[in-house]
Enzyme design. Structure first.
Site, mmCIF file in Angstrom:
data_model
loop_
_atom_site.group_PDB
_atom_site.id
_atom_site.type_symbol
_atom_site.label_atom_id
_atom_site.label_comp_id
_atom_site.label_asym_id
_atom_site.label_seq_id
_atom_site.Cartn_x
_atom_site.Cartn_y
_atom_site.Cartn_z
ATOM 1 C CG ASP A 178 39.179 44.597 37.720
ATOM 2 O OD1 ASP A 178 38.189 44.320 38.891
ATOM 3 O OD2 ASP A 178 38.737 45.720 37.143
ATOM 4 C CB SER A 179 39.508 42.091 43.162
ATOM 5 O OG SER A 179 39.049 40.749 42.800
ATOM 6 C CE LYS A 203 32.492 42.153 38.113
ATOM 7 N NZ LYS A 203 33.029 43.169 38.248
ATOM 8 C CG ASP A 213 35.974 41.996 36.769
ATOM 9 O OD1 ASP A 213 34.660 42.169 36.512
ATOM 10 O OD2 ASP A 213 36.361 42.259 37.967
ATOM 11 C CD GLU A 247 32.664 47.088 44.736
ATOM 12 O OE1 GLU A 247 32.795 46.888 43.387
ATOM 13 O OE2 GLU A 247 33.621 47.214 45.389
ATOM 14 C CD GLU A 298 34.551 48.402 37.622
ATOM 15 O OE1 GLU A 298 34.655 49.811 37.678
ATOM 16 O OE2 GLU A 298 35.455 47.550 38.138
HETATM 17 O O1 KIV Z 1 36.865 42.736 40.702
HETATM 18 C C1 KIV Z 1 36.177 42.107 41.681
HETATM 19 O O2 KIV Z 1 36.634 41.562 42.524
HETATM 20 C C2 KIV Z 1 34.689 42.615 41.666
HETATM 21 C C3 KIV Z 1 34.100 42.288 42.888
HETATM 22 C C4 KIV Z 1 34.362 43.500 43.913
HETATM 23 C C5 KIV Z 1 32.561 42.524 42.371
HETATM 24 O O3 KIV Z 1 34.328 43.380 40.747
#
Ligand code: KIV
Length: 271
Positions: free
Chosen positions: A54-55, A122, A93, A189, A124
């Protein structure tokens, strides 16, 4: 124009392949990916895993945080990446507030897998309720501890987590809880290298670090940071792999090799 063949004879990596890498001490390489062209370049360089992070809210959409990212955005980009993937394991994510309850998590994870083609999702934090529920439905889950970008408004800034003993003990305990709940992978992280090394040694699932030192079982970087084409400042734990590379493909291959040969991260990229 590049043609992507769905009749590839290359077999995609599975979670079992990644676990076997951990057992034999082979480092796992991972990069974030958001579209088909980069997916093809990353996959061709031999990178083991692609994370549709989600970056993308920051590096693709230009937001200050990952919070505005929607489920539709994640499904769209995951599909783009999956379309060009041949070998790399694809993780997507679950974005902010898409797993407020285990049922929401399951419905949204199903979209990432069915419409997006992800092999794992994934989330958090120590959300063992969601992890256990998803795993029960046959959905593989990657945990994410340490710096949690979706909690930035609680954290106040993007800073290293687990420097104090109490905080470090909580991250270690949460890592064990996530493994017990059925998580198949864990991303750490921005935590001290010593803590990440201890967690990687104690857990049997692969631990993938970003700003977490050399002793993790694998490494992940945000693609645009390591290509030095991000909109913001490149974080200290990343390296500009374009330096000395003739092109993007070569920079990605150099990253893959540096991870496999334990040449990245060095202490200057660690805490
Ligand atoms: O969203 C993302 O790119 C991430 C990485 C920083 C691990 O979760």
């Amino acid at each position: 124009m590049t043609q992507y063949s769905s009749l590839s004879t290359v077999k995609p990596l599975s979670i079992n392949d990644l676990s076997a890498m951990k057992r034999r001490g082979e480092k796992i390489s991972c990069l974030t990916a958001y579209d088909a062209s980069f997916s093809m370049l990353i996959d061709s360089a031999g990178i083991d895993m692609m994370l549709v992070g989600d970056s993308l809210g920051m590096v693709i959409q230009g937001h200050d945080t990952t919070l505005p990212v929607k489920m539709d955005d994640m499904v769209y980009h995951t599909r783009c990446v999956s379309n060009a993937r041949r070998r790399a394991f694809v993780i997507a994510d679950l974005p902010f507030m898409s797993y407020a309850t285990p049922l929401m998590a399951a419905e949204n994870a199903a979209r990432l897998m069915q419409a997006g083609g992800a092999q794992m999702v994934k989330l958090e934090g120590a959300r063992t309720d969601c992890v256990a529920f998803l795993v029960d439905q046959g959905i593989p889950v990657c945990g994410h501890l340490g710096l949690l970008p979706q909690s930035i408004n609680q954290l106040g800034s993007y800073k290293v987590q687990g420097k104090e003993r109490v905080e470090a003990e909580k991250i270690l305990a949460d890592a064990h809880k996530l493994e017990q709940a059925g998580a198949g992978l864990l991303v750490l992280e921005c935590v001290p290298a010593k803590l990440a090394g201890d967690i990687s040694a104690q857990l049997s699932i692969p631990v993938i670090g970003i700003g977490a030192g050399i002793d993790c079982d694998g490494q992940v970087l945000v693609l645009y940071d390591m290509l030095n084409i991000g909109v913001g400042k490149r974080p200290r734990f990343s390296r500009d792999f374009m330096q000395g590379a003739a092109g993007i493909g070569q920079a990605i291959a150099a990253y893959h090799e540096a991870v496999k040969q334990l040449q990245f991260p060095t202490p200057e990229h660690s805490f």
